[in-house]
Every structure is written in C-alpha cells, then in structure tokens.
Design an enzyme around this catalytic site. Sequence first.
Site, PDB file in Angstrom:
ATOM      1  N   SER A  65       0.811  -1.219   0.000  1.00 36.80           N
ATOM      2  CA  SER A  65       0.000   0.000   0.000  1.00 36.80           C
ATOM      3  C   SER A  65       0.841   1.265   0.000  1.00 36.80           C
ATOM      4  CB  SER A  65      -0.942  -0.001   1.202  1.00 36.80           C
ATOM      5  OG  SER A  65      -1.899  -1.025   1.052  1.00 36.80           O
ATOM      6  N   VAL A  90      -4.427  -2.120   4.634  1.00 35.30           N
ATOM      7  CA  VAL A  90      -3.501  -1.979   5.759  1.00 35.30           C
ATOM      8  C   VAL A  90      -4.252  -2.440   7.005  1.00 35.30           C
ATOM      9  CG1 VAL A  90      -2.077  -0.432   7.135  1.00 35.30           C
ATOM     10  CG2 VAL A  90      -2.295  -0.054   4.671  1.00 35.30           C
ATOM     11  N   ASP A  94       0.825  -5.171  15.589  1.00 34.95           N
ATOM     12  CA  ASP A  94       1.376  -4.936  16.926  1.00 34.95           C
ATOM     13  C   ASP A  94       2.132  -3.615  17.016  1.00 34.95           C
ATOM     14  OD1 ASP A  94       0.395  -7.383  17.814  1.00 34.95           O
ATOM     15  OD2 ASP A  94       2.212  -8.447  17.208  1.00 34.95           O
ATOM     16  N   THR A  95       2.405  -3.004  15.862  1.00 35.88           N
ATOM     17  CA  THR A  95       3.129  -1.735  15.855  1.00 35.88           C
ATOM     18  C   THR A  95       2.227  -0.647  15.284  1.00 35.88           C
ATOM     19  OG1 THR A  95       4.013  -2.033  13.625  1.00 35.88           O
ATOM     20  CG2 THR A  95       5.284  -2.991  15.453  1.00 35.88           C
ATOM     21  N   HIS A  97       2.706   0.889  12.495  1.00 34.02           N
ATOM     22  CA  HIS A  97       3.015   1.043  11.081  1.00 34.02           C
ATOM     23  C   HIS A  97       1.809   1.492  10.268  1.00 34.02           C
ATOM     24  CE1 HIS A  97       0.926  -2.761  10.557  1.00 34.02           C
ATOM     25  NE2 HIS A  97       0.999  -2.573   9.245  1.00 34.02           N
ATOM     26  N   PHE A 122      -8.679   7.175  -3.321  1.00 30.01           N
ATOM     27  CA  PHE A 122      -8.163   6.463  -2.151  1.00 30.01           C
ATOM     28  C   PHE A 122      -9.062   5.262  -1.878  1.00 30.01           C
ATOM     29  CE2 PHE A 122      -8.045   5.856   2.478  1.00 30.01           C
ATOM     30  CZ  PHE A 122      -6.696   5.916   2.770  1.00 30.01           C
TER      31      PHE A 122
END
Length: 158
Positions: A65, A90, A94-95, A97, A122
Amino acid sequence: MATSLKNLSDYTASTFVDISEKRFGLVVAEWNRDITDVLAQGAFDTLIKHGAKEENIYRNTVPGSFELTLGAQFLAQHEEIDAVICLGVVIRGDTKHDDYINHAVAQGLTTVGLKFNKPVIFGLVTTNTLEQAQDRAGGKHGNKGVEAAAAAIHMLGF
C-alpha cells in the site's frame, strides 16, 4: 460515516457521466492479495457496468500500500488516463506502522491528484483485523473497490 453503518457497494449513479471513452488506471497492492484482488475485481466490474471499455482499464500492481502513491503518479502522468483508482489493505498490527502508511498514502494520493488535476481515488481498506478487511472486500460491508470506482466516475463529472 462509519463503514459498519453503510454498505460500500451502495451508491447513486444518477450523477454519473458517460465513461465509454474514458481511460482508467487501477493501482493494486500485492500485499494482502487475496483481499486486493477482490477489491480490484469490484472496481473493474463497476467500471464495465457503467460503460467503460475493458481495453480502457489498465491495471498495475505495486508491492504494498505504501507504493500506491508512486504507482498512481506513474499512471496519472499519462494524459490519456482520466482517473486513477488505488486499492490496498492496511491491517493494524502490533506496531503503529498502519498509522504511518495510511497517512502517507492519503497525503500522497491527494498530492498526485492535485498535481495532475485528475481524480486519484483512495481505495485503501484500513482495519484493525483481517476479518474486518474481508468484510470490506465483498463481505457484509460490501466492496471498497466498488465504492472507489463509483467515486472515480462521479468525480469525472466535475
């Protein structure tokens, strides 16, 4: 409006223009391909349903992406392309990002659309879980690819 309150495949076509001579670029992320292929098929089918010719729909793939913005620019720079539809997924992990990627893609696609003065849509599914992403790729919340194609057609009327 929250997606849980709206079906992504529902739209009003009464304002659509004739797209029989329009050319569309689809930029599709390969990451989460089982979902992005469904999004791309929804966008393609919607364009065909409303009069686009199959030979006037160009599909390019990018790794993920984050790369949608450059992929969009590669297509948008061609004068014969009337609108670019960007599709990716997306999923929060756990982060953080997802925050960085979602923001970068939104800002980048806006910039490309303004730079080339054409619709750059988008069509990024941004969810917390894989199940939520599947729900937005032909599941109980419809198909974000359909919504993105409908937005592209609508924007061509301006």
